[in-house]
Structure formats: structure tokens, C-alpha cells
Design an enzyme around this catalytic site. Structure first.
Site, PDB file in Angstrom:
ATOM      1  N   SER A 216       0.842  -1.193   0.000  1.00 58.16           N
ATOM      2  CA  SER A 216       0.000   0.000   0.000  1.00 58.16           C
ATOM      3  C   SER A 216       0.880   1.246   0.000  1.00 58.16           C
ATOM      4  O   SER A 216       1.746   1.368  -0.860  1.00 58.16           O
ATOM      5  CB  SER A 216      -0.945  -0.050   1.210  1.00 58.16           C
ATOM      6  OG  SER A 216      -2.032   0.795   1.002  1.00 58.16           O
ATOM      7  N   HIS A 357      -7.167  -6.028   0.484  1.00 61.40           N
ATOM      8  CA  HIS A 357      -5.981  -5.201   0.279  1.00 61.40           C
ATOM      9  C   HIS A 357      -4.838  -5.724   1.147  1.00 61.40           C
ATOM     10  O   HIS A 357      -4.999  -5.901   2.348  1.00 61.40           O
ATOM     11  CB  HIS A 357      -6.342  -3.756   0.665  1.00 61.40           C
ATOM     12  CG  HIS A 357      -5.247  -2.765   0.410  1.00 61.40           C
ATOM     13  ND1 HIS A 357      -4.448  -2.772  -0.718  1.00 61.40           N
ATOM     14  CD2 HIS A 357      -4.826  -1.707   1.154  1.00 61.40           C
ATOM     15  CE1 HIS A 357      -3.589  -1.763  -0.653  1.00 61.40           C
ATOM     16  NE2 HIS A 357      -3.798  -1.107   0.469  1.00 61.40           N
TER      17      HIS A 357
END
Ligand code: NAG
Ligand code: NAG
Ligand code: NAG
Ligand code: NAG
Length: 409
Positions: A216, A357
Site C-alpha cells: 500500500s 488489500h
């Protein structure tokens, strides 16, 4: 340490005369003192220098990489400082302590070394991943890990975090041009300095077999770290999305076709402008270009090109706000660059959906292992040929780069 300091000192001397329009660096590259804006909808051409000269040899490409670095610093990331004036590393158990001096500032930083899970340390030391914040890819049992506390180096939360952290304490405070990503790249290099200084006999780590990874925001970081710190043999940015492995031009093109405007935290297509509004990843310099990315003589395929021919495995996810089209187009362009350099298999791109994610999909495990085997363990001669994405992107983003050179690195 001494020699690299000497190089930066020489570079400083060469760069001094304000009248010169070309800077001759210690590596023999003649780089312009500044870079003009351009105006292209497609991705900037890696095979032409900014003055239009073609890139025809491996030495040219290495100078073009230096140019890419300079352009990215000037327009979006901020200045990458030379190595510190002094660095002293000590080890107590698994804790490495670094004393880092720049000018009259000194900082003490620690990093913890985790040996490989299988407990086997070869004579020359074992490979290791330097993990920004933490590691969210599976760690091979023969590979160690060093957590790089990147937020202590440069904070990256809201806008008020700009200029905070030990990078800025060392480099004159908030007025330094670097955004957090560039600062992280400089700080990660200091961990390698420490490993080099102590040596494998003390640390158990082979400093020539290092990977860097993060997910991320830390995936954006891993990409920039790998691009600016050439001592990493393998770079694995995971789900870095917009502001990472996505190209600005493709992001903005996608957003222009979408009905909803991006609102932070509300989903919607990200744009260069929304990424700037979101955080302090980039230099303040980038604010002037975030609404007109087509004028910038670089895009993020250049971050990948700076890593060539070293190992690069880009992992992405099929989540809208990561911009699957932006990451696929940008990294296919980057893979075309690796291909023209004759090292296509040194870069892989895998965009797998159907998982949260930063949840590593096991379907990617064999491909990741092949990159670790090739670039860290050295047990295979080449990595898997990885190009996986459910997204179709027009090759017009990069097809204008005719006259690709015939270079073998
Ligand atoms: C360098 O180039 C940029 C954009 O191309 C321009 O805005 C800036 O003024 C130039 N800087 C100098 C010192 O010429
Ligand atoms: C090494 O670490 C141990 C455990 O944290 C500590 O007790 C000891 O004082 C340290 N030694 C040195 C030389 O710093
Ligand atoms: C540190 O160096 C800077 C620039 O050389 C100087 O302005 C500053 O006064 C120095 N600070 C201290 C505490 O010596
Ligand atoms: C994950 O992938 C690896 C490599 O392809 C395979 O050996 C393993 O069995 C898989 N594990 C699971 C739980 O599916």
C-alpha cells in the site's frame, strides 16, 4: 563510505558554476542543469534523452536512468541527498544501532535483524528482505528480514506530518524539498551502510542479496526505494496503486472518463491531484504539476526503468482506488523497457483480484518464489515470465517509442 562521499563532493564541485548548462557527473554522464516541460498524452520515451538524442548503448541507458532520477526529483519527489558524512554501526544481539552524521547533525537509529526461519546461515550470510513497516508477502524460510521503521525516518499521515522524522532532522528540517517516499529511499540506504560496515560475519546477512518490499503506502515506498537505492537486488512493491506503480497520465485519463469525482476515503477514481491532497508522499514541487501531468517529462514507468536490470516483481490488486488500469498500463510499459534491454524476465507484473488489500494471494506464491530464488538465493538462472492482469490497456500509451535500441545489459 569515503569514496562515495568523495564522488558526491566532486559532483557538488562540478555543479557549482551557475553558467554551465550541462553538468558532467563523476560517472561521465552529461546531464542538463534543468529540464523543460513537455506536452505528451502518451508516456514519455525512455529511449531518448531529454535533449532528443537517442539512447543507443548500455552506457547511454545508464545515463538516461540518471536523467530519469533527476527529472523525478525535480518535478515530484524532491532532492535525493548524497550519503551521510559519517555513519557508525554497532550490533547488540540482533539490534543494529546506527549513528548517522550529516553536517553538524547526528541521529541514532536502530533496526532489528530477524534471521531466516530455517536457522541456516551460509558463510557469506543469508539474503534478507528490508520491509517498510512490515512484510505482507510470505517470507522464504532461507531469507531473513529487517524491519525498516520508515515512519520514524519521515512521517506520512496528514498534511501536518510533512517534514517530520530523522531524515529531516539530519537535512535541515521542514524546508528540505523531499517528500516522504524519497526520504524513505535515503534512510533505507543507511540500513545497507550498516550491514556493509558490520559484515556478514557479525550480522549474518549478505548485503549483496537484499530485497525491499512493502504494501500500500509502503508499496509506493518500496518502489521508490528500489529505484533510488541501487544496492537492492530485488524490489517487490505490493498494491502500491495510485502514486506508486500506476502512471499519472493513465490515472488522470481514467478519472476523466468516470462520472464520480474522487473524495478521499469515499472511493472513486484517484487522480494525481487527489493523491497530492491525500498525503505528503511527494515533494511540494509536485503540487504545481498535479493538475497537468502531461507536461512532466517523466511518469512512473521511469521508476521501474531505474530499477532495470535488477529484479522487480510488481504485485497489484483489482481494487478501483488502486487504479488497475493505471498500474497495468504503466507496468506493461515498464516491462516493454525491460524487454528491449533483453531482461524481460527480470521484471514481473501480477495483478490478481479476489482478495483483501495487502492479503497475498496464494496463486502468486510460485511466481514470488521464482524471483526470490533468482535474485536472493541464486538457485535458479531466471525467474518466471510473469505478466498477469485481467485489465486490457491500449498499447498506444507506449507504442510511440519507435526506434528502441538494441542494448544488452
Ligand atoms: C527548471 O525547469 C522548470 C520546468 O521546466 C521551471 O519551472 C524552472 O523555473 C526551471 N528552473 C530554473 C532554475 O531554470
Ligand atoms: C545489549 O542489549 C542488552 C539487552 O537489551 C542490554 O542489557 C545490554 O546493556 C546491551 N549492551 C550494550 C553494550 O549496549
Ligand atoms: C549547523 O550548521 C549550520 C550550517 O552549516 C549552521 O547554520 C548552524 O548554526 C549549525 N548549528 C550548530 C548548532 O552548530
Ligand atoms: C500455495 O501455492 C504454493 C505454490 O504454488 C503451493 O505449493 C501450495 O500448496 C499452495 N497453498 C495453498 C494453501 O493453496
Amino acid at each position: 563510505m569515503f569514496s562515495s562521499h568523495l564522488v558526491s563532493l566532486l559532483y557538488g564541485l562540478y555543479a557549482l558554476p551557475a553558467l554551465a548548462t550541462v553538468t558532467t557527473r563523476a560517472d561521465g554522464c552529461n546531464l542538463p542543469a534543468n529540464y523543460s516541460t513537455i506536452d505528451t498524452r502518451s508516456l514519455p520515451n525512455p529511449w531518448r534523452f531529454s535533449d532528443g538524442r537517442p539512447v543507443t548503448t548500455a552506457a547511454d541507458f545508464s545515463c538516461r536512468q540518471a536523467e530519469m532520477s533527476q527529472i523525478l526529483q525535480r518535478f515530484e519527489l524532491g532532492d535525493f541527498p548524497p550519503p551521510p558524512d559519517a555513519l557508525t554501526a554497532t550490533l547488540n544481539g540482533t539490534t543494529m544501532k546506527l549513528s548517522i552524521q550529516v553536517g553538524n547533525h547526528t541521529k541514532l537509529v536502530t533496526a532489528t535483524i530477524t534471521p531466516p526461519a530455517n536457522g541456516e546461515i551460509p558463510t557469506g550470510g543469508s539474503p534478507a528482505f528490508v520491509a517498510l513497516g512490515g512484510l505482507s508477502i510470505p517470507l522464504h524460510p532461507s531469507v531473513g528480514k529487517i524491519i525498516f521503521a520508515n515512519d520514524a525516518c519521515a512521517e506520512q499521515s496528514g498534511q501536518s506530518s510533512r517534514g517530520k522524522g530523522w531524515f529531516f532532522d539530519l537535512h535541515g528540517g521542514r524546508s528540505h524539498s523531499a517528500g516522504a517516499l524519497l526520504a524513505w529511499a535515503w534512510c533505507a540506504g543507511r540500513i545497507i551502510d550498516g550491514l556493509e560496515q558490520l559484515g556478514a560475519s557479525q550480522t549474518g546477512i549478505d548485503h549483496q542479496k537484499l530485497g525491499v518490499s512493502g504494501c500500500s503506502r509502503n508499496g509506493k515506498g518500496a518502489l521508490v526505494v528500489g529505484a533510488f537505492e541501487r544496492r537492492f537486488a530485488l524490489t517487490v512493491p505490493q498494491e502500491s496503486g495510485a502514486g506508486g506503480t500506476a502512471c499519472w497520465r493513465i490515472l488522470d485519463d481514467e478519472a476523466s472518463k468516470a462520472p464520480r469525482r474522487f473524495e478521499p476515503g469515499m472511493g472513486g477514481p484517484p487522480t494525481a491531484e487527489s493523491v497530492v491532497a491525500d498525503s505528503v508522499w511527494f515533494s511540494r514541487r509536485w503540487e504545481a504539476y498535479a493538475r497537468k501531468v502531461g507536461v512532466v517529462p517523466a511518469d512512473h514507468h521511469f521508476l521501474a526503468a531505474m530499477i532495470a536490470p535488477r529484479g522487480l516483481l510488481v504485485l497489484e490488486n483489482n481494487i478501483d482506488w488502486l487504479s488497475p488500469v493505471g498500474t497495468t498500463g504503466c507496468m506493461k510499459a515498464a516491462r516493454a523497457i525491460y524487454g528491449e534491454l533483453g531482461v524481460k524476465m527480470n521484471m514481473g507484473f501480477s495483478l490478481m483480484g479476489g482478495h483483501g488489500h495487502c492479503q497475498f494471494p496464494n496463486a502468486t506464491a510460485a511466481d514470488l518464489e521464482s524471483f526470490v530464488d533468482r535474485f536472493l538465493l541464486g538457485t535458479v538462472g531466471r525467474a518466471n515470465d510473469v505478466e498477469v492482469s485481467p485489465v486490457a490497456v491500449s498499447s498506444s500509451w507506449w507504442s510511440s517509442w519507435s526506434a528502441a535500441p538494441n542494448i544488452t545489459l
